[in-house]
Enzyme design. Structure first.
Site, PDB file in Angstrom:
ATOM      1  N   HIS A   1       1.127  -1.256  -0.077  1.00 41.61           N
ATOM      2  CA  HIS A   1      -0.088  -0.061   0.810  1.00 41.61           C
ATOM      3  C   HIS A   1       0.863   0.977   0.013  1.00 41.61           C
ATOM      4  CE1 HIS A   1       0.201  -0.195   4.271  1.00 41.61           C
ATOM      5  NE2 HIS A   1       0.448   1.373   4.394  1.00 41.61           N
TER       6      HIS A   1
ATOM      7  N   HIS B   1       7.308  -2.474   2.699  1.00 43.61           N
ATOM      8  CA  HIS B   1       7.550  -1.015   2.436  1.00 43.61           C
ATOM      9  C   HIS B   1       8.738   0.015   2.145  1.00 43.61           C
ATOM     10  CE1 HIS B   1       3.627  -1.674   3.573  1.00 43.61           C
ATOM     11  NE2 HIS B   1       3.915  -1.760   4.070  1.00 43.61           N
TER      12      HIS B   1
ATOM     13  N   LYS C   1       7.873   0.428  16.021  1.00 35.46           N
ATOM     14  CA  LYS C   1       6.315  -0.105  16.602  1.00 35.46           C
ATOM     15  C   LYS C   1       6.599   1.257  18.374  1.00 35.46           C
ATOM     16  CE  LYS C   1       4.165  -2.462  14.698  1.00 35.46           C
ATOM     17  NZ  LYS C   1       4.065  -1.478  12.553  1.00 35.46           N
TER      18      LYS C   1
HETATM   19  C1  BG6 Z   1       1.336  -2.715   7.660  1.00 31.11           C
HETATM   20  C2  BG6 Z   1       2.185  -2.872   8.555  1.00 31.11           C
HETATM   21  O1  BG6 Z   1       1.950  -3.158   5.943  1.00 31.11           O
HETATM   22  O2  BG6 Z   1       1.624  -1.062   7.387  1.00 31.11           O
HETATM   23  C3  BG6 Z   1       1.556  -2.539  10.249  1.00 31.11           C
HETATM   24  O3  BG6 Z   1       1.528  -4.360   8.331  1.00 31.11           O
HETATM   25  C4  BG6 Z   1       1.848  -0.808  10.048  1.00 31.11           C
HETATM   26  O4  BG6 Z   1       2.151  -3.226  10.852  1.00 31.11           O
HETATM   27  C5  BG6 Z   1       1.694   0.101   8.299  1.00 31.11           C
HETATM   28  O5  BG6 Z   1       1.285  -0.542  11.158  1.00 31.11           O
HETATM   29  C6  BG6 Z   1       1.368   0.972   8.151  1.00 31.11           C
HETATM   30  O6  BG6 Z   1       0.767   2.103   7.153  1.00 31.11           O
HETATM   31  P1  BG6 Z   1       0.940   3.355   7.636  1.00 31.11           P
HETATM   32  O7  BG6 Z   1       0.517   3.144   6.109  1.00 31.11           O
HETATM   33  O8  BG6 Z   1       0.279   3.808   8.413  1.00 31.11           O
HETATM   34  O9  BG6 Z   1       2.567   3.307   7.588  1.00 31.11           O
END
Ligand code: BG6
Length: 496
Positions: free
Chosen positions: A182, A244, A344
Site C-alpha cells: 500500500h 514498504h 513500533k
Molecule cells: C502494514 C503493517 O503493512 O503497514 C503494519 O503490517 C503497519 O504493522 C502499517 O502499522 C503501516 O502503514 P501506514 O500506512 O500507516 O504507514
C-alpha cells in the site's frame, strides 16, 4: 480527472469480487476507498461489487454493515447520502465456504450475470490464496481477462514467497497479478517519481557524487495493535523492511525508467535490489541495530511493553525496532549509505525520506558553522505530506555579519494544490486495478529479491551475538541506533 482516465475504467463492464469482505481491511480501507472513488465520479456506472464472506447474510444486511463502516471510516458519507447510496447499490453479498469448490459455481454465475471482466481481490490470509485460486479455476471462473489482487504478506521468507508466487502463476499470468504494497499508492511516494525525473536540478545531483547519505524512516506510535500472534512471527524486518521500506529505497535509488510503465519501473527496481550488499553475521554490529519496546509513556499515558501486550505468551526475541545501514553496490550509489529505520511504539508517527547532500569541498564561512553548511531534502509522507529543502541563507541584520541560518523551502501538498484532502493509498490502488495498470504493484521478481536480501540479514542477525536493545515505549528507539549512524559521521535529521 481527465476524460481519458475515466474512460479507461469504463470501457468494460467490470465486477470486483472481494474475498474477505467482512474483514477489518475491507471495512476500514477498501469500502471507504470505493466511496471516495464514487464521490470523485471515477467509477463506471456498470461496475458491480460482489462481496464474498463466510457469514450468513443477505445483501441487504451486508449493505447495512458497509453503511455503518463508512460512517466511521469515511465520515463524509453521512453528509453525502446520495454518493453513499450509489456505492451501496453496486454491492451484492454472496456467502461462500472458501474451501468448498462446489460453492464457487454460484460465484461464477453471479460474475457472469454481472459482467465480463472479473477482478478477484483477496483480502484474506495468505493460506487461502491457493484454495481460492484453485476453486475459481475449477469452476472456470479464471479467464484471460480476469485479474487477481493479493495483499501482503507474500510469504514470510524467500521459500514461502516462491511457493505463493508459484501458486498464483499456475492459474494467472504475471500480467493478471496485482500484488499490493500500500505504500506504493501513497501520493507522496508517487511524487518521488515526479520529483526525481521531472526536476533536472535534482536529477543532476542524484548520486554518490553529491549525496552523502539517505535516511528512510517509518516509525509509528502505535504498538502491535492486538496482533501479537501474527506479529511475533514476523517482527519489524518482515512486516515493514521487506516491503514498504525496500520499495521506498528502490524508488529513491533506481535509474530513470525508459518509460513510465510497469515493466520499465519494475526492471529498474530489480536492479537496485540485486545491487544491495549482503550483510553477514560478522558485520552485523556495524550495520544493524534491533530493539524491542518495554513499558513506557505515550501521548495517552502508560502503555505496556511488548512482552506485556495482550496475547503475549512467552519471552520473545522479536524486534519491534530495526535500523539497517544498507549499501548499494553500483556505479551511482557506491559509498552512499541508506539508513533504514522503522519501529513500533515510538514517540510519534513519522514516515519520511531525508536526502543529505554533501557539503562543498572548500568552506569559506566561520569554522564553527561548518556543520550546518549542507543542504537537506525532506520528502515527508506522514503525518503531513510535502517536500522541503533546507537552504542556507545569511541571518538578517548588520550585526550578524556573515552568520548563516538554515530555513526550509517548503511545499505542502494540501496547501500548494488547494486540496481538501490527500487520497488514501487504497483509492489510488483500486483505481489502478480497474484501469489495468500494474505500475504501482509489486512484480514477482521484486518480491523474491527483497526476500532474498532480508532472509540473509535475518539469518546473519540470528547467528550474531548482538543483543536486542530495549527502549521505552514512546521514545525515539534504542540509543544504539543513534550511535550506529554517528559512527560513520552521520546524524539523524531530527538530531541536527
Ligand atoms: C502494514 C503493517 O503493512 O503497514 C503494519 O503490517 C503497519 O504493522 C502499517 O502499522 C503501516 O502503514 P501506514 O500506512 O500507516 O504507514
Amino acid at each position: 480527472m481527465s476524460d481519458s482516465l475515466k474512460n479507461n475504467c469504463s470501457n468494460n463492464t467490470q465486477v470486483f469480487v472481494l474475498f474477505g469482505a467482512t474483514g477489518d481491511l475491507s471495512l476500514r480501507k477498501i469500502f471507504p476507498a470505493w466511496y471516495q472513488l464514487q464521490r470523485a465520479g471515477l467509477l463506471a456506472p456498470t461496475l458491480k461489487i460482489l462481496a464474498v464472506g463466510r457469514n450468513q447474510s443477505t445483501s441487504e444486511q451486508f449493505r447495512q454493515k458497509v453503511s455503518s463502516a463508512l460512517a466511521t471510516f469515511a465520515p463524509q458519507s453521512q453528509k453525502d447520502i446520495d454518493t453513499c447510496q450509489s456505492l451501496i447499490d453496486r454491492i451484492d453479498y454472496i456467502q461462500l465456504e472458501l474451501l468448498e469448490s462446489s460453492d464457487y459455481i454460484k460465484l461464477k454465475s453471479a460474475v457472469e450475470s454481472a459482467g465480463a471482466v472479473a477482478t478477484y481481490y483477496l483480502a484474506t490470509p495468505p493460506s487461502l490464496i491457493e484454495p481460492i485460486c484453485e476453486n475459481l479455476n475449477k469452476v472456470g471462473a479464471v479467464i484471460s481477462t480476469s485479474k487477481i489482487v493479493a495483499e501482503k504478506p507474500i510469504g514470510c521468507d524467500l521459500a514461502s514467497s516462491k511457493a505463493i508466487n508459484d501458486k498464483l502463476a499456475y492459474y494467472f499470468d504475471e500480467s493478471q497479478i496485482y500484488r499490493i504494497d500500500h505504500y506504493l499508492g501513497k501520493e507522496t511516494v508517487q511524487n518521488l517519481i515526479a520529483l526525481r525525473f521531472g526536476n533536472s536540478i535534482l536529477a543532476n545531483q542524484w548520486s554518490h557524487k553529491n549525496i552523502d547519505y539517505v535516511e528512510i524512516t517509518a516509525v509509528e506510535s502505535v504498538g502491535i495493535e492486538d496482533r501479537w500472534g501474527y506479529y511475533d512471527d514476523v517482527g519489524q524486518m518482515r512486516d515493514m523492511i521487506q516491503g514498504h521500506l525496500l520499495q521506498l529505497l528502490c524508488l529513491v535509488a533506481m535509474e530513470p525508467p525508459a518509460q513510465l510503465n510497469a515493466q520499465s519501473i519494475r526492471n529498474e527496481k530489480e536492479q537496485v535490489l540485486q545491487a544491495l550488499r549482503p550483510i553477514s553475521s560478522g558485520n552485523i554490529p556495524d550495520n544493524v541495530i534491533r530493539g524491542q519496546y518495554g513499558d513506557g509513556q505515550c501521548a495517552d499515558g502508560f502503555v505496556p511493553g511488548y512482552l506485556n501486550e495482550v496475547g503475549a505468551k512467552f519471552q520473545s526475541e522479536t524486534e519491534t525496532f530495526i535500523c539497517i545501514r544498507a549499501e548499494i553496490d553500483n556505479w551511482r550509489w557506491s559509498g552512499t549509505p541508506f539508513y533504514l529505520r522503522t519501529g513500533k511504539r515510538m514517540a510519534e508517527k513519522v514516515t519520511e525520506i531525508v536526502v543529505h547532500f554533501k557539503p562543498d569541498p572548500h568552506h569559506v564561512f566561520d569554522t564553527d558553522q561548518k556543520s550546518i553548511v549542507r543542504n537537506t531534502l525532506i520528502i515527508r509522507l506522514q503525518p503531513t505530506e510535502g517536500i522541503s529543502l533546507q537552504m542556507l541563507t545569511k541571518s538578517q541584520g548588520i550585526e550578524q555579519g556573515m552568520r548563516l541560518r538554515r530555513d526550509p523551502l517548503h511545499l505542502d501538498f494540501i496547501e500548494s494544490q488547494q486540496a481538501s484532502r490527500i487520497p488514501d493509498a487504497y483509492e489510488r490502488l483500486l483505481f489502478e486495478v480497474l484501469k489495468g495498470d500494474q505500475s504501482l504493484f509489486v512484480g514477482r521478481n521484486e518480491v523474491e529479491l527483497a526476500w532474498a536480501w532480508c532472509d540473509q540479514v535475518i539469518g546473519a542477525c540470528d547467528q550474531s551475538s548482538q543483543p536486542l536493545h530495549p527502549y521505552p515505549a514512546g521514545s525515539s528507539g534504542p540509543i544504539e541506533a543513534r550511535q550506529l549512524i554517528q559512527k560513520y559521521g552521520h546524524q539523524w535529521y531530527e538530531d541536527q
